[in-house]
Scaffold this active site. Structure first.
Site, PDB file in Angstrom:
ATOM      1  N   HIS A  22       0.834  -1.223   0.000  1.00  0.00           N
ATOM      2  CA  HIS A  22       0.000   0.000   0.000  1.00  0.00           C
ATOM      3  C   HIS A  22       0.864   1.266   0.000  1.00  0.00           C
ATOM      4  CE1 HIS A  22      -3.259  -2.754   1.355  1.00  0.00           C
ATOM      5  NE2 HIS A  22      -2.282  -3.265   2.065  1.00  0.00           N
TER       6      HIS A  22
ATOM      7  N   SER B 291      13.389  21.843 -15.963  1.00  0.00           N
ATOM      8  CA  SER B 291      12.099  22.493 -16.123  1.00  0.00           C
ATOM      9  C   SER B 291      12.336  23.823 -16.832  1.00  0.00           C
ATOM     10  CB  SER B 291      11.471  22.707 -14.750  1.00  0.00           C
ATOM     11  OG  SER B 291      10.609  23.821 -14.770  1.00  0.00           O
TER      12      SER B 291
ATOM     13  N   GLU C  98       8.836   8.777 -16.689  1.00  0.00           N
ATOM     14  CA  GLU C  98       7.444   9.226 -16.895  1.00  0.00           C
ATOM     15  C   GLU C  98       6.951   8.859 -18.289  1.00  0.00           C
ATOM     16  OE1 GLU C  98       6.758  13.382 -14.961  1.00  0.00           O
ATOM     17  OE2 GLU C  98       8.871  13.185 -15.485  1.00  0.00           O
TER      18      GLU C  98
END
Ligand code: ARG
Length: 457
Positions: free
Chosen positions: A155, A276, A289
């Site tokens: 979890h 970025s 990603e």
């Protein structure tokens, strides 16, 4: 150009030509198409269906067309419809009417099935090579992190300590199953369909076994209707690729999490991160990603083909031309993902101190404490309750297990004794010595086994 509209009075509408042309997509099958045609011409000559001289002329023509394609000398036009028509047209242009003999005892329906099978056989072999590379990168990471402890999660909550090598080897297992899936898919792809003709077989004395041998297939198809309309092997490949991308996406997700400031378990090499455009402090895990994101497209390609094939009557239907777009995309996505992901994993830095700190945080040895009481005679469920209350108590006091006094421990169970201090992260790991467990012993065994498998190439 080879004419397949002799019975029509009108040319096809321009919009139809553009709509139905597959050449911009199936162009990349030219190598397999030419190989198939060379084998077919050789077979026709061997069987006396065409003369030896015609066979040689056709073969020479095909070889020169292949060279010209590779030199970028031939221009593809939408009116050519597909790669098969384009090559046949160039052949007729080059060698004259004799080029028109190549399509004897053959149809584009068995031809395209053959081209696709050859293409997928190569894609499988490249995929397995890529998977082996990724497995080797995981083995290197496991080898370097035989002693690195980290929290194991359920979890996404810190659960029990594990060796980082164990974690990496979990992915080794997944990729091993992927290799098995691709090998299994190979068995069903390795079937030669030529000789099935358009749908019913061909009315010439062809030698299908010869074609299979020439083209490196181990079997020939057994039903012509099935052979020209079967795309199971494409679906098998896309399904195997989907599962493989799912595995990669799970590893990708962990790379994303672990490289965050919150986890800070790893550092992705600069060559595999991006910045970025606005926040100068950022190093983004874009490769991970993107791998995670591209997984969706690979699933989509499988769904698109399953849907295109649904309820198609026998045998070939033009719907099936839609198989290539998704297949090529899946092959390109999988192979490029494997390549870039392997590079990223090979250059990954593990922050051993941080993974250890994460293990020391929280009450990760709670199960071990419960097991301790069980070994002293307590029933597991009772021991579980005792430790659960002990965790709440320690939390309230702001203490770790190690900081609790013997008198505090005894307040929860008289079974606690001095030997409770022997419970450490190391003892917790060592205790899990079942086959497949995270004990150093088992992990060393698993690592040795993985190395042996990876050596096989
Ligand atoms: N371009 C077609 C495809 O990819 C080749 C087979 C065409 N057959 C036909 N009967 N129109 O499926």
């Amino acid at each position: 150009m080879a004419n397949i509209r002799s019975r029509f009075k009108k040319p096809a509408d321009k919009s139809v030509v553009a709509y139905s042309a597959s050449i911009p997509v199936d162009w990349r099958l030219y190598k397999y198409d030419i190989a198939g045609s060379i084998a077919h011409a050789g077979m026709l000559a061997k069987q006396g269906i065409i003369s030896d001289q015609d066979g040689e002329t056709i073969t020479w023509g095909l070889v020169s067309i292949r060279e010209e394609i590779e030199q970028g000398k031939l221009e593809i036009k939408p009116e050519m419809e597909d790669v098969h028509m384009a090559i046949e047209s160039w052949l007729i242009e080059k060698v004259g009417e004799v080029g028109g003999k190549l399509h004897t005892a053959r149809s584009r329906n068995d031809q395209v099935a053959m081209d696709l099978r050859l293409f997928i056989k190569e894609a499988i072999s490249n995929g397995i090579t890529g998977l082996r590379g990724l497995q080797r990168a995981l083995i290197e990471l496991a080898d370097a992190n035989k002693d690195t402890v980290m929290p194991g999660y359920t979890h996404l909550q810190s659960a029990q300590p594990v060796l980082m090598a164990h974690h990496f080897l979990a992915y080794f297992e997944m990729f091993q199953r992927d290799i098995a899936r691709f090998n299994d898919c190979l068995k069903r792809t390795d079937v030669m369909p030529l000789g099935s003709g358009a749908l019913a077989g061909v009315g010439y004395n062809v030698d299908r076994d010869f074609l299979a041998r020439e083209l490196g297939f181990s079997q020939i198809s057994q039903n012509s209707l099935d052979a020209v309309s079967d795309r199971d092997f494409v679906l098998d490949y896309e399904a195997a690729a989907g599962v493989c991308m799912m595995h990669i996406s799970r590893l990708a997700e962990e790379i994303v999490l672990w490289s965050s400031a919150e986890f800070d378990f790893i550092e992705i090499d600069e060559a595999y991160t991006t910045g970025s455009s606005i926040m100068p402090q950022k190093r983004n895990p874009d490769v991970a990603e993107l791998a995670r994101g591209k997984t969706g497209r690979v699933y989509g390609n499988l769904m698109a083909l399953l849907t295109a094939m649904k309820a198609l009557p026998l045998a070939y239907n033009r719907d099936m031309q839609e198989d290539k777009h998704g297949l090529f995309d899946t092959v390109d996505t999988l192979l490029s993902t494997l390549e870039v992901f392997t590079g990223m994993m090979k250059t990954l830095k593990i922050k051993v101190e941080n993974t250890r700190k994460a293990v020391e945080r929280g009450y990760i040895l709670a199960t071990d404490l419960a097991d301790y009481l069980v070994k002293k005679g307590e029933a597991f469920r009772t021991a579980y309750d005792i430790i659960a209350r002990l965790v709440s108590y320690a939390e309230e006091k702001g203490k770790s297990f190690e900081q609790l006094k013997m008198s505090e421990l005894k307040g929860f169970s008289p079974l606690f004794g001095r030997d409770v201090h022997k419970i450490t992260i190391a003892s917790s790991l060592a205790a899990r010595d079942t086959i497949g467990g995270t004990s150093p012993n088992q992990v060393a065994r698993a690592l040795a086994a993985a190395k042996k498998i990876a050596e096989q190439g």
